[in-house]
Motif scaffolding. Structure first.
Motif, mmCIF file in Angstrom:
data_model
loop_
_atom_site.group_PDB
_atom_site.id
_atom_site.type_symbol
_atom_site.label_atom_id
_atom_site.label_comp_id
_atom_site.label_asym_id
_atom_site.label_seq_id
_atom_site.Cartn_x
_atom_site.Cartn_y
_atom_site.Cartn_z
ATOM 1 N N VAL A 85 0.828 -1.203 0.000
ATOM 2 C CA VAL A 85 0.000 0.000 0.000
ATOM 3 C C VAL A 85 0.862 1.251 0.000
ATOM 4 C CG1 VAL A 85 -0.233 0.180 2.527
ATOM 5 C CG2 VAL A 85 -2.059 1.057 1.041
ATOM 6 N N ARG A 86 2.093 1.128 0.458
ATOM 7 C CA ARG A 86 3.011 2.274 0.403
ATOM 8 C C ARG A 86 3.470 2.526 -1.040
ATOM 9 N NH1 ARG A 86 4.809 3.089 5.841
ATOM 10 N NH2 ARG A 86 4.596 1.222 7.148
ATOM 11 N N SER A 87 3.673 1.435 -1.779
ATOM 12 C CA SER A 87 4.123 1.570 -3.164
ATOM 13 C C SER A 87 2.984 1.965 -4.101
ATOM 14 C CB SER A 87 4.722 0.241 -3.648
ATOM 15 O OG SER A 87 5.813 -0.149 -2.855
ATOM 16 N N PHE A 88 1.777 1.515 -3.783
ATOM 17 C CA PHE A 88 0.615 1.782 -4.633
ATOM 18 C C PHE A 88 -0.455 2.493 -3.799
ATOM 19 C CE2 PHE A 88 2.234 -2.572 -5.935
ATOM 20 C CZ PHE A 88 3.108 -2.073 -6.904
ATOM 21 N N MET B 54 3.671 -2.296 -10.988
ATOM 22 C CA MET B 54 4.859 -3.120 -11.191
ATOM 23 C C MET B 54 5.715 -2.996 -9.940
ATOM 24 S SD MET B 54 7.598 -2.652 -14.306
ATOM 25 C CE MET B 54 8.018 -0.974 -13.813
ATOM 26 N N GLU B 55 6.385 -4.091 -9.563
ATOM 27 C CA GLU B 55 7.214 -4.023 -8.358
ATOM 28 C C GLU B 55 8.689 -4.201 -8.674
ATOM 29 O OE1 GLU B 55 6.909 -6.929 -5.275
ATOM 30 O OE2 GLU B 55 6.700 -8.613 -6.662
ATOM 31 N N THR B 56 9.505 -4.046 -7.660
ATOM 32 C CA THR B 56 10.944 -4.241 -7.790
ATOM 33 C C THR B 56 11.368 -5.483 -7.014
ATOM 34 O OG1 THR B 56 11.339 -2.768 -5.907
ATOM 35 C CG2 THR B 56 11.436 -1.787 -8.119
ATOM 36 N N ALA B 57 12.568 -5.946 -7.294
ATOM 37 C CA ALA B 57 13.094 -7.143 -6.632
ATOM 38 C C ALA B 57 14.594 -6.991 -6.464
ATOM 39 C CB ALA B 57 12.773 -8.382 -7.465
ATOM 40 N N GLY B 58 15.155 -7.910 -5.676
ATOM 41 C CA GLY B 58 16.593 -7.885 -5.434
ATOM 42 C C GLY B 58 16.913 -7.298 -4.077
ATOM 43 N N GLY B 59 18.101 -7.603 -3.589
ATOM 44 C CA GLY B 59 18.515 -7.152 -2.264
ATOM 45 C C GLY B 59 18.529 -5.649 -2.110
#
Length: 429
Positions: free
Chosen positions: A19-22, A379-384
């Motif tokens: 909900v913070r990202s979208f 769309m989301e992000t990934a990775g450390g």
């Protein structure tokens, strides 16, 4: 701030993330589209983090589910026999396992990805009498203690609040450039002074979803299987996110030709986004005592109904070909973006409809995702370090929807380059 979002701000735990990202209130969804309360239409390239491979409210599944509910079908039954359960098992056997010459027992753990992983770790330890599990750098397997112990992300591991033991991390494929990381693993097994005992199991994802869309080569997977066979180690494939067509075949490991001992499935196995998980276990390993791993909500009947209907897609070989064709479109698009905008300092990750772009510019991928949301694409992000923006459209998205999403992503790349003051070829001239 919107009143409803303000309520969430005041009442919901700080652990909330998406909900913070979208930051909008969604009210409706169909196919690859979502709408918020203001009537804005969004393209969904997130697909419930892989739980909605067939999109939102798929019509045939929805009808089956509504009819089942209106006919007073069984909702809750633990692991009692129901028509819905039997229908799913029959269709899974006939449509998925038989054509692939697969012989597995079907276990229904609690209906989450982390629970299928927990059950896999337990059966491996029980059947071998050993305690240690080997997992791989950047792997993600869930948020309960056992699953977290084989997860690589340090932030998530710290959330456990206790030491996570009886696991050993090994380098994933290409973790060290130019080296076969399985040489390292094999040396540890062979050397009595390594401090690494022969493990009960090895668990890995063929494509690491949360870890950065890292894809293991087929050769690496084949060698890993050979090592496990040589040392009598249980081979577990966590296909929770990469499975059910996400990489272009029903199981992500199919192109490598390997035969895991245990397979973990959840997310899109339910078809409709309803909670469901299954653990596939080779018959010789299936030696549970009744109730030795259970759960109140194992065997979700409403999810059985939609899962059974979802397998209809896989009765037609053309469906798999269509997923692979869409994947090729995404591959060509991403390669074109990397060539067209070298300022991103990027390279392509993943395979199938589980791909993304990793940028060496700190914060760039997050900016692309942020601008995409402003342009009404999720769309989301990934990775450390959130260095990868990843594309997870529904695997049955039509060409028009796919292209519309790709157009938004290119525009968002331009937005990100501009907002971060990254000089482009055009600007340099």
């Amino acid at each position: 701030m919107n009143e409803k979002l303000q309520l969430i701000e005041e009442l919901e735990s700080s652990v909330r993330s998406y909900v913070r990202s979208f930051p909008t209130v969604f009210t409706k969804a169909r196919g690859y589209k979502m709408w918020d309360e203001a009537g804005k239409e969004y393209i969904d390239f997130f697909s419930g983090a892989g739980a909605l491979n067939y999109g939102h409210n798929e019509p045939a599944m929805k009808k089956k589910l509504v009819d089942y509910i209106l006919d007073d079908g069984i909702t809750h039954s633990l692991d009692k026999a129901t028509d819905a359960k039997v229908a799913f098992m029959e269709k899974f056997r006939d449509v998925i396992m038989k054509p692939r010459d697969m012989d597995y027992r079907i276990m229904f753990p609690g209906p989450t990805g982390t629970n299928t992983v927990e059950s896999a770790l337990k059966i491996a330890r029980k059947m071998t009498g050993r305690t240690d599990i080997v997992s791989f750098t950047n792997g993600f397997h869930g948020m309960t203690i056992g699953s977290l112990s084989v997860t690589g992300n340090s932030m998530k591991r710290k959330g456990a609040g206790i030491p996570l033991s009886h696991t050993v991390q090994m380098p994933y494929d290409n973790f060290v450039d130019g080296e076969d990381t399985l040489d390292y693993f094999e040396r540890f097994l062979e050397d009595n002074g390594s401090g690494v005992a022969v493990p009960a199991a090895v668990i890995f994802e063929t494509v690491q979803g949360e870890g950065g869309i890292n894809a293991a080569s087929f050769e690496w997977m084949q060698r890993l299987e050979r090592i496990c066979r040589e040392w009598d180690i249980v081979l577990i494939v966590d296909d929770v996110q990469a499975g059910v067509g996400r990489t272009g075949t029903f199981f992500s490991f199919e192109p490598a030709g390997i035969k895991p001992d245990v397979i973990c499935l959840s997310k899109s196995i339910g078809g409709y986004g309803l909670p469901l998980a299954i653990t596939l276990i080779k018959p010789e390993l299936d030696d549970w005592k009744p109730g030795e791993h259970n759960g109140t909500f194992r065997g979700n009947n409403m999810a059985f109904v939609t899962a059974t209907e979802s397998l209809t897609y896989w009765e037609d070989p053309e469906f798999e070909k269509s997923v692979q064709a869409r994947a090729e479109t995404v591959t060509k698009f991403l390669d074109n973006m990397i060539d067209k905008y070298p300022e991103m300092k990027a390279h392509r990750k993943g395979r199938g409809l589980m791909q993304g772009i990793s940028s060496d510019i700190e914060g760039f991928s997050e900016k692309v995702a942020e601008h995409a949301f402003e342009r009404q694409l999720i769309m989301e992000t990934a990775g450390g370090h959130d260095q990868v923006f990843k594309l997870f459209p529904p695997i049955n998205i039509d060409e028009e929807g796919l292209q519309a999403g790709l157009d938004v992503i290119e525009a968002s790349i331009k937005d990100a380059l501009k907002s971060m003051n990254v000089k482009t070829k055009t600007a340099a001239k």
